[in-house]
Design a protein around this motif. Sequence first.
Motif, PDB file in Angstrom:
ATOM      1  N   MET A 177      -0.354  11.048  -0.840  1.00  0.00           N
ATOM      2  CA  MET A 177       0.014   9.485  -0.247  1.00  0.00           C
ATOM      3  C   MET A 177      -0.777   9.410   0.978  1.00  0.00           C
ATOM      4  O   MET A 177      -1.504   8.472   1.396  1.00  0.00           O
ATOM      5  CB  MET A 177       1.498   9.419   0.243  1.00  0.00           C
ATOM      6  CG  MET A 177       2.001   8.198   0.866  1.00  0.00           C
ATOM      7  SD  MET A 177       1.989   8.259   2.877  1.00  0.00           S
ATOM      8  CE  MET A 177       3.362   9.261   3.104  1.00  0.00           C
ATOM      9  N   HIS A 195      -7.153   3.322   4.056  1.00  0.00           N
ATOM     10  CA  HIS A 195      -6.663   1.928   3.278  1.00  0.00           C
ATOM     11  C   HIS A 195      -6.739   0.874   4.213  1.00  0.00           C
ATOM     12  O   HIS A 195      -6.439   0.854   5.572  1.00  0.00           O
ATOM     13  CB  HIS A 195      -5.238   2.081   2.779  1.00  0.00           C
ATOM     14  CG  HIS A 195      -5.104   0.956   1.856  1.00  0.00           C
ATOM     15  ND1 HIS A 195      -4.480  -0.312   2.332  1.00  0.00           N
ATOM     16  CD2 HIS A 195      -4.702   1.045   0.491  1.00  0.00           C
ATOM     17  CE1 HIS A 195      -4.411  -0.857   1.455  1.00  0.00           C
ATOM     18  NE2 HIS A 195      -4.352  -0.079  -0.061  1.00  0.00           N
ATOM     19  N   ASN A 248      -3.762   0.113   6.113  1.00  0.00           N
ATOM     20  CA  ASN A 248      -3.112   1.187   6.893  1.00  0.00           C
ATOM     21  C   ASN A 248      -3.961   1.258   8.446  1.00  0.00           C
ATOM     22  O   ASN A 248      -3.185   1.528   9.354  1.00  0.00           O
ATOM     23  CB  ASN A 248      -3.069   2.397   6.171  1.00  0.00           C
ATOM     24  CG  ASN A 248      -2.130   3.331   7.084  1.00  0.00           C
ATOM     25  OD1 ASN A 248      -1.371   3.092   7.659  1.00  0.00           O
ATOM     26  ND2 ASN A 248      -2.753   4.560   7.135  1.00  0.00           N
ATOM     27  N   ALA A 267      -4.292   8.942   0.352  1.00  0.00           N
ATOM     28  CA  ALA A 267      -4.468   7.422  -0.366  1.00  0.00           C
ATOM     29  C   ALA A 267      -4.487   6.657   0.883  1.00  0.00           C
ATOM     30  O   ALA A 267      -5.508   5.527   0.755  1.00  0.00           O
ATOM     31  CB  ALA A 267      -3.668   7.204  -1.166  1.00  0.00           C
ATOM     32  N   LEU A 268      -3.778   6.711   1.763  1.00  0.00           N
ATOM     33  CA  LEU A 268      -3.578   5.602   3.071  1.00  0.00           C
ATOM     34  C   LEU A 268      -4.782   5.971   4.177  1.00  0.00           C
ATOM     35  O   LEU A 268      -4.865   5.065   5.180  1.00  0.00           O
ATOM     36  CB  LEU A 268      -2.173   5.648   3.454  1.00  0.00           C
ATOM     37  CG  LEU A 268      -1.155   5.268   2.453  1.00  0.00           C
ATOM     38  CD1 LEU A 268       0.101   5.464   3.105  1.00  0.00           C
ATOM     39  CD2 LEU A 268      -1.447   3.790   2.203  1.00  0.00           C
ATOM     40  N   ASP A 308       2.393   1.752  -3.743  1.00  0.00           N
ATOM     41  CA  ASP A 308       1.309   1.943  -4.378  1.00  0.00           C
ATOM     42  C   ASP A 308       0.875   3.442  -4.197  1.00  0.00           C
ATOM     43  O   ASP A 308       0.552   3.959  -5.175  1.00  0.00           O
ATOM     44  CB  ASP A 308      -0.039   1.088  -3.924  1.00  0.00           C
ATOM     45  CG  ASP A 308       0.182  -0.252  -4.761  1.00  0.00           C
ATOM     46  OD1 ASP A 308       1.176  -0.706  -5.388  1.00  0.00           O
ATOM     47  OD2 ASP A 308      -0.678  -1.135  -4.586  1.00  0.00           O
ATOM     48  N   ALA A 309       0.994   3.913  -3.055  1.00  0.00           N
ATOM     49  CA  ALA A 309       0.689   5.550  -2.629  1.00  0.00           C
ATOM     50  C   ALA A 309       1.933   6.367  -3.115  1.00  0.00           C
ATOM     51  O   ALA A 309       1.794   7.522  -2.726  1.00  0.00           O
ATOM     52  CB  ALA A 309       0.351   5.503  -1.324  1.00  0.00           C
ATOM     53  N   ALA A 354       0.920  -0.961  -0.078  1.00  0.00           N
ATOM     54  CA  ALA A 354      -0.055   0.223  -0.089  1.00  0.00           C
ATOM     55  C   ALA A 354       0.912   1.455  -0.092  1.00  0.00           C
ATOM     56  O   ALA A 354       0.529   2.193  -0.752  1.00  0.00           O
ATOM     57  CB  ALA A 354      -1.062  -0.013   1.091  1.00  0.00           C
TER      58      ALA A 354
END
Length: 104
Positions: free
Chosen positions: A63, A70, A73, A66-67, A36-37, A33
């Motif tokens: 980032m 997630h 996360n 995005a997390l 990917d971020a 993750a």
Amino acid sequence: MPESIALHTKLKPGTEEEYADAHANIPPELVAALKDAGVRNWRIWRSGLDLFHVVDVDDYQAMRHALADHPANVPWQARMAELLEVQDDYSGEDTGIHKVWELA
């Protein structure tokens, strides 16, 4: 162009070993993750209870956004909340520690 962001967090007293153990076993889905971020590298140093992070990332605010929710996360942040004095809110609005100087 990637950016390097410095962060400072602080451990709760007595959690040093637990924090080190957690970071020795970061879940692979969290590593994926992060990558990917846009995280290229994340380094952490400890002095006493103070933690200093340097994050090399494509876009720090993106980032963090995005997390924020997630699935890899969220449990990690819950775990870190048990170990850290102040936990990040993952708003993506922070910019890290202000850089004063850099040797080019």
